[in-house]
Scaffold this motif. Sequence first.
Motif, PDB file in Angstrom:
ATOM      1  N   ASN A  45      -7.573  -3.296   3.502  1.00 34.50           N
ATOM      2  CA  ASN A  45      -6.979  -2.076   2.956  1.00 34.50           C
ATOM      3  C   ASN A  45      -7.151  -2.041   1.480  1.00 34.50           C
ATOM      4  OD1 ASN A  45      -5.921  -1.138   5.641  1.00 34.50           O
ATOM      5  ND2 ASN A  45      -4.221  -2.018   5.235  1.00 34.50           N
ATOM      6  N   ARG A  46      -7.083  -0.830   1.063  1.00 38.48           N
ATOM      7  CA  ARG A  46      -7.385  -0.696  -0.450  1.00 38.48           C
ATOM      8  C   ARG A  46      -6.065  -0.330  -1.253  1.00 38.48           C
ATOM      9  NH1 ARG A  46     -11.188  -3.367   0.667  1.00 38.48           N
ATOM     10  NH2 ARG A  46     -13.370  -2.820   0.282  1.00 38.48           N
ATOM     11  N   VAL A  47      -5.202   0.117  -0.456  1.00 36.08           N
ATOM     12  CA  VAL A  47      -3.774   0.211  -0.764  1.00 36.08           C
ATOM     13  C   VAL A  47      -2.860  -0.645  -0.108  1.00 36.08           C
ATOM     14  CG1 VAL A  47      -1.880   1.815  -1.274  1.00 36.08           C
ATOM     15  CG2 VAL A  47      -4.144   2.502  -1.745  1.00 36.08           C
ATOM     16  N   TYR A  48      -2.130  -1.735  -0.512  1.00 31.72           N
ATOM     17  CA  TYR A  48      -1.328  -2.780   0.152  1.00 31.72           C
ATOM     18  C   TYR A  48       0.016  -1.729   0.049  1.00 31.72           C
ATOM     19  CZ  TYR A  48       1.310  -6.554   1.676  1.00 31.72           C
ATOM     20  OH  TYR A  48       1.830  -7.641   2.286  1.00 31.72           O
ATOM     21  N   GLU A  49       0.816  -1.865   1.053  1.00 35.10           N
ATOM     22  CA  GLU A  49       2.434  -1.342   1.095  1.00 35.10           C
ATOM     23  C   GLU A  49       3.080  -2.610   1.756  1.00 35.10           C
ATOM     24  OE1 GLU A  49       5.532   1.900   2.644  1.00 35.10           O
ATOM     25  OE2 GLU A  49       3.407   2.336   2.882  1.00 35.10           O
TER      26      GLU A  49
ATOM     27  N   SER B 298       9.803  -3.889   0.698  1.00 31.65           N
ATOM     28  CA  SER B 298      10.292  -3.073  -0.333  1.00 31.65           C
ATOM     29  C   SER B 298       9.509  -1.867  -0.442  1.00 31.65           C
ATOM     30  CB  SER B 298      10.111  -3.841  -1.745  1.00 31.65           C
ATOM     31  OG  SER B 298       8.598  -4.141  -1.767  1.00 31.65           O
ATOM     32  N   HIS B 299       8.501  -1.645   0.299  1.00 31.18           N
ATOM     33  CA  HIS B 299       7.659  -0.501   0.819  1.00 31.18           C
ATOM     34  C   HIS B 299       6.791   0.037  -0.733  1.00 31.18           C
ATOM     35  CE1 HIS B 299       9.535   0.140   4.342  1.00 31.18           C
ATOM     36  NE2 HIS B 299      10.917  -0.177   3.710  1.00 31.18           N
ATOM     37  N   LEU B 300       6.667  -0.786  -1.710  1.00 29.02           N
ATOM     38  CA  LEU B 300       5.935  -0.832  -2.796  1.00 29.02           C
ATOM     39  C   LEU B 300       4.490  -0.495  -2.243  1.00 29.02           C
ATOM     40  CD1 LEU B 300       5.859  -0.911  -5.886  1.00 29.02           C
ATOM     41  CD2 LEU B 300       5.387  -3.350  -5.495  1.00 29.02           C
ATOM     42  N   LYS B 301       3.894   0.344  -3.062  1.00 29.00           N
ATOM     43  CA  LYS B 301       2.427   0.329  -2.994  1.00 29.00           C
ATOM     44  C   LYS B 301       1.454   0.147  -3.891  1.00 29.00           C
ATOM     45  CE  LYS B 301       2.747   4.581   0.295  1.00 29.00           C
ATOM     46  NZ  LYS B 301       2.424   5.839   0.804  1.00 29.00           N
ATOM     47  N   ILE B 302       0.569  -0.799  -3.733  1.00 31.22           N
ATOM     48  CA  ILE B 302      -0.232  -1.491  -4.589  1.00 31.22           C
ATOM     49  C   ILE B 302      -1.806  -1.215  -4.525  1.00 31.22           C
ATOM     50  CG2 ILE B 302      -0.816  -3.674  -5.648  1.00 31.22           C
ATOM     51  CD1 ILE B 302       1.791  -4.840  -4.371  1.00 31.22           C
ATOM     52  N   GLN B 303      -2.361  -0.588  -5.419  1.00 33.23           N
ATOM     53  CA  GLN B 303      -3.955  -0.363  -5.407  1.00 33.23           C
ATOM     54  C   GLN B 303      -4.589  -1.672  -5.521  1.00 33.23           C
ATOM     55  OE1 GLN B 303      -5.357   2.707  -5.049  1.00 33.23           O
ATOM     56  NE2 GLN B 303      -7.116   1.683  -4.685  1.00 33.23           N
TER      57      GLN B 303
ATOM     58  N   THR C 235      16.973  -2.344  -0.166  1.00 31.01           N
ATOM     59  CA  THR C 235      15.807  -2.975  -0.052  1.00 31.01           C
ATOM     60  C   THR C 235      15.490  -3.719  -1.282  1.00 31.01           C
ATOM     61  OG1 THR C 235      14.498  -1.075  -0.824  1.00 31.01           O
ATOM     62  CG2 THR C 235      14.712  -1.255   1.625  1.00 31.01           C
ATOM     63  N   PRO C 236      14.797  -4.766  -1.001  1.00 27.11           N
ATOM     64  CA  PRO C 236      14.269  -5.627  -2.200  1.00 27.11           C
ATOM     65  C   PRO C 236      13.293  -4.834  -3.133  1.00 27.11           C
ATOM     66  CG  PRO C 236      13.145  -6.613  -0.208  1.00 27.11           C
ATOM     67  CD  PRO C 236      14.092  -5.336   0.168  1.00 27.11           C
ATOM     68  N   GLY C 237      13.152  -4.953  -4.168  1.00 28.29           N
ATOM     69  CA  GLY C 237      12.210  -4.540  -5.116  1.00 28.29           C
ATOM     70  C   GLY C 237      10.945  -5.383  -5.532  1.00 28.29           C
ATOM     71  N   GLY C 238      10.125  -4.892  -5.899  1.00 30.31           N
ATOM     72  CA  GLY C 238       8.876  -5.551  -6.291  1.00 30.31           C
ATOM     73  C   GLY C 238       8.306  -6.208  -5.111  1.00 30.31           C
ATOM     74  N   ILE C 239       7.243  -7.235  -5.572  1.00 34.24           N
ATOM     75  CA  ILE C 239       6.638  -7.968  -4.399  1.00 34.24           C
ATOM     76  C   ILE C 239       7.129  -9.159  -4.299  1.00 34.24           C
ATOM     77  CG2 ILE C 239       4.327  -6.791  -4.615  1.00 34.24           C
ATOM     78  CD1 ILE C 239       3.426  -9.317  -6.186  1.00 34.24           C
ATOM     79  N   GLY C 240       7.159  -9.639  -2.825  1.00 26.83           N
ATOM     80  CA  GLY C 240       7.756 -10.812  -2.608  1.00 26.83           C
ATOM     81  C   GLY C 240       6.671 -11.944  -2.280  1.00 26.83           C
ATOM     82  N   GLU C 241       7.360 -13.068  -1.948  1.00 28.50           N
ATOM     83  CA  GLU C 241       6.486 -14.277  -1.762  1.00 28.50           C
ATOM     84  C   GLU C 241       5.749 -13.949   0.060  1.00 28.50           C
ATOM     85  OE1 GLU C 241      10.430 -16.897  -0.691  1.00 28.50           O
ATOM     86  OE2 GLU C 241       8.286 -18.038  -0.480  1.00 28.50           O
ATOM     87  N   GLU C 242       6.314 -12.869   0.499  1.00 28.84           N
ATOM     88  CA  GLU C 242       5.576 -12.629   1.898  1.00 28.84           C
ATOM     89  C   GLU C 242       4.277 -11.983   1.626  1.00 28.84           C
ATOM     90  OE1 GLU C 242       8.688 -11.583   0.801  1.00 28.84           O
ATOM     91  OE2 GLU C 242       8.570  -9.321   0.763  1.00 28.84           O
ATOM     92  N   ASP C 243       4.018 -11.334   0.511  1.00 28.41           N
ATOM     93  CA  ASP C 243       3.004 -10.478   0.163  1.00 28.41           C
ATOM     94  C   ASP C 243       1.647 -11.348  -0.505  1.00 28.41           C
ATOM     95  OD1 ASP C 243       4.275  -8.266   1.326  1.00 28.41           O
ATOM     96  OD2 ASP C 243       5.413  -8.304  -0.692  1.00 28.41           O
ATOM     97  N   ILE C 244       1.898 -12.258  -1.135  1.00 29.43           N
ATOM     98  CA  ILE C 244       1.068 -13.044  -2.038  1.00 29.43           C
ATOM     99  C   ILE C 244      -0.342 -13.355  -1.679  1.00 29.43           C
ATOM    100  CG2 ILE C 244       0.653 -15.039  -3.448  1.00 29.43           C
ATOM    101  CD1 ILE C 244       2.930 -12.829  -4.471  1.00 29.43           C
ATOM    102  N   VAL C 245      -0.473 -13.846  -0.098  1.00 31.94           N
ATOM    103  CA  VAL C 245      -1.633 -14.154   0.464  1.00 31.94           C
ATOM    104  C   VAL C 245      -2.666 -12.974   0.511  1.00 31.94           C
ATOM    105  CG1 VAL C 245      -2.829 -14.941   2.453  1.00 31.94           C
ATOM    106  CG2 VAL C 245      -1.025 -16.186   1.649  1.00 31.94           C
ATOM    107  N   TYR C 246      -2.103 -11.772   1.018  1.00 32.37           N
ATOM    108  CA  TYR C 246      -2.766 -10.582   0.996  1.00 32.37           C
ATOM    109  C   TYR C 246      -3.062 -10.067  -0.374  1.00 32.37           C
ATOM    110  CZ  TYR C 246      -2.212 -10.463   6.179  1.00 32.37           C
ATOM    111  OH  TYR C 246      -2.154 -10.652   7.583  1.00 32.37           O
ATOM    112  N   LEU C 247      -2.479 -10.292  -1.479  1.00 33.23           N
ATOM    113  CA  LEU C 247      -2.663  -9.563  -2.778  1.00 33.23           C
ATOM    114  C   LEU C 247      -3.524 -10.406  -3.528  1.00 33.23           C
ATOM    115  CD1 LEU C 247       0.726  -8.239  -3.671  1.00 33.23           C
ATOM    116  CD2 LEU C 247      -1.085  -7.083  -2.725  1.00 33.23           C
ATOM    117  N   VAL C 248      -3.719 -11.828  -3.135  1.00 36.73           N
ATOM    118  CA  VAL C 248      -4.610 -12.857  -4.114  1.00 36.73           C
ATOM    119  C   VAL C 248      -5.518 -13.066  -3.485  1.00 36.73           C
ATOM    120  CG1 VAL C 248      -4.093 -15.013  -5.381  1.00 36.73           C
ATOM    121  CG2 VAL C 248      -2.411 -13.400  -5.180  1.00 36.73           C
TER     122      VAL C 248
END
Length: 141
Positions: A45-49, A53-58, A118-131
């Motif tokens: 995906n080009r936008v990760y949610e 925390s339902h944060l959207k990241i381009q 809900t937690p804010g920001g990105i958490g450790e659960e998201d790092i692999v998909y973002l990096v």
Amino acid sequence: MPCTTLLVGKNASYDGSTLIARNDDSQSTRFTPKKLAVIHPEQQNRVYETVLSHLKIQLPDNPMRYTAMPNALKGEGIWAASGINEAEVAMTATETITSNPRVLGADPLVEYDEETNTPGGIGEEDIVYLVLPYIHSAREG
């Protein structure tokens, strides 16, 4: 046993393979099944949610193919745990940073949003998909 990942680089394995062995712990004392996923560039995906925390990241263009080991059941976050990308860079990202006061001192977690619970920001659960889809070395990661 707490979350533990063993990484074996291509220069350390018998046949030149890059390997990962992984186990997860659970605060709820129940097993959380994982699955092996291979994500091809056209599937990224080009936008990760974030789930929690339902944060959207381009996300950047030109992701690489990579593997991940996310939760098999939906609803409690992705928790991709670890993976290897096509540049043979391996990473893990869910080593329970919340229990290490030294890490929290350097990089404190964002507090929960009281209104939405809900937690804010990105958490450790998201790092692999973002990096992992975007790095060619551990230093880049």
